[in-house]
Motif scaffolding. Sequence first.
Motif, PDB file in Angstrom:
ATOM      1  N   ASP A  88      44.513  49.066  73.577  1.00 15.56           N
ATOM      2  CA  ASP A  88      44.759  49.984  72.468  1.00 15.56           C
ATOM      3  C   ASP A  88      45.757  51.065  72.877  1.00 15.56           C
ATOM      4  N   GLY A  89      45.573  51.595  74.092  1.00 18.81           N
ATOM      5  CA  GLY A  89      46.470  52.644  74.568  1.00 18.81           C
ATOM      6  C   GLY A  89      47.899  52.165  74.709  1.00 18.81           C
ATOM      7  N   ALA A  90      48.075  50.906  75.107  1.00 19.40           N
ATOM      8  CA  ALA A  90      49.420  50.354  75.255  1.00 19.40           C
ATOM      9  C   ALA A  90      50.126  50.281  73.913  1.00 19.40           C
ATOM     10  N   GLY A  91      49.424  49.840  72.886  1.00 18.87           N
ATOM     11  CA  GLY A  91      50.023  49.780  71.561  1.00 18.87           C
ATOM     12  C   GLY A  91      50.413  51.150  71.048  1.00 18.87           C
ATOM     13  N   GLU A  92      49.542  52.130  71.257  1.00 16.18           N
ATOM     14  CA  GLU A  92      49.831  53.491  70.812  1.00 16.18           C
ATOM     15  C   GLU A  92      50.996  54.090  71.600  1.00 16.18           C
ATOM     16  N   LEU A  93      51.065  53.775  72.897  1.00 15.32           N
ATOM     17  CA  LEU A  93      52.149  54.274  73.732  1.00 15.32           C
ATOM     18  C   LEU A  93      53.498  53.769  73.229  1.00 15.32           C
ATOM     19  N   LEU A  94      53.595  52.480  72.987  1.00 14.96           N
ATOM     20  CA  LEU A  94      54.863  51.922  72.540  1.00 14.96           C
ATOM     21  C   LEU A  94      55.267  52.458  71.174  1.00 14.96           C
ATOM     22  N   GLU A  95      54.315  52.565  70.274  1.00 11.69           N
ATOM     23  CA  GLU A  95      54.630  53.088  68.937  1.00 11.69           C
ATOM     24  C   GLU A  95      55.164  54.517  69.044  1.00 11.69           C
ATOM     25  N   SER A  96      54.562  55.325  69.906  1.00  3.07           N
ATOM     26  CA  SER A  96      54.986  56.708  70.077  1.00  3.07           C
ATOM     27  C   SER A  96      56.407  56.795  70.617  1.00  3.07           C
ATOM     28  N   TRP A  97      56.726  56.000  71.631  1.00  7.02           N
ATOM     29  CA  TRP A  97      58.056  56.068  72.233  1.00  7.02           C
ATOM     30  C   TRP A  97      59.114  55.436  71.340  1.00  7.02           C
ATOM     31  N   ARG A  98      58.746  54.465  70.526  1.00 10.12           N
ATOM     32  CA  ARG A  98      59.712  53.926  69.560  1.00 10.12           C
ATOM     33  C   ARG A  98      60.083  55.005  68.542  1.00 10.12           C
ATOM     34  N   CYS A  99      59.104  55.778  68.124  1.00  6.34           N
ATOM     35  CA  CYS A  99      59.393  56.887  67.209  1.00  6.34           C
ATOM     36  C   CYS A  99      60.278  57.925  67.883  1.00  6.34           C
ATOM     37  N   TRP A 100      60.017  58.199  69.159  1.00  4.54           N
ATOM     38  CA  TRP A 100      60.846  59.138  69.927  1.00  4.54           C
ATOM     39  C   TRP A 100      62.290  58.667  69.968  1.00  4.54           C
ATOM     40  N   ALA A 101      62.490  57.376  70.226  1.00 10.22           N
ATOM     41  CA  ALA A 101      63.841  56.829  70.324  1.00 10.22           C
ATOM     42  C   ALA A 101      64.587  56.924  69.003  1.00 10.22           C
ATOM     43  N   ALA A 102      63.867  56.891  67.882  1.00  6.20           N
ATOM     44  CA  ALA A 102      64.501  56.894  66.564  1.00  6.20           C
ATOM     45  C   ALA A 102      64.788  58.295  66.042  1.00  6.20           C
ATOM     46  N   ARG A 103      64.302  59.327  66.714  1.00 11.29           N
ATOM     47  CA  ARG A 103      64.525  60.682  66.226  1.00 11.29           C
ATOM     48  C   ARG A 103      65.979  61.094  66.381  1.00 11.29           C
TER      49      ARG A 103
END
Length: 206
Positions: A88-103
């Motif tokens: 679960d933590g891995a999925g949340e981690l990737l989603e968070s950093w993908r959002c960071w990259a798109a900012r």
Amino acid sequence: MAALTERGRAVLLLEEAVGYGLGSVEAVTPARLRGPTPCAGWDLERLLWHLHESMAALREASDRGGVALLPAGPGGPPPADPVAAVRDGAGELLESWRCWAARPGPSCAPVAVGGMPIPGETVALVGALEVAVHGWDVAQACGRARPIPAPLALAILRRAPQVADAGTRPALFAAPVPVPPHACAGDRLVAFLGRPPDRVPPDPAA
């Protein structure tokens, strides 16, 4: 196809590390949770909990633009199902950093770690190193010889000295282990971080 930005490359590396790490976690069984790992003093359950905590801290860094400190070891009691917690933590981690990259904003937007501004790409590299090397640790603890893939290992190796330097190594990593000149990239990476590449703990169920 648009060229990858620095942020995009950083997240891609993190994605590759998470994919490798989750592949190692698939081999975990309840019987192995009390078994040894390459991390001195940690059984597999504690290692998984540390990995979960590290991913949570890295997610906080990208979500909030800063984190107090990345954990050096596991703290508190482990979750009831450490494998599910890591997934679960891995999925949340990737989603968070993908959002960071798109900012919007500069490609080297800093992230504060312990109050010190660090380029976000470097923090993502730390995440990739942490997940990949602990994925290797998990595979070893499960009795599996599963080298870190060469492209991933080489990408991390190129910048690993920035993470495991004279200031951080005593607290986070053991001294480098010598390897033969022909050693693969995965073996060279784990050896640089103080792990004998050919070490496979015994099967606790044997």
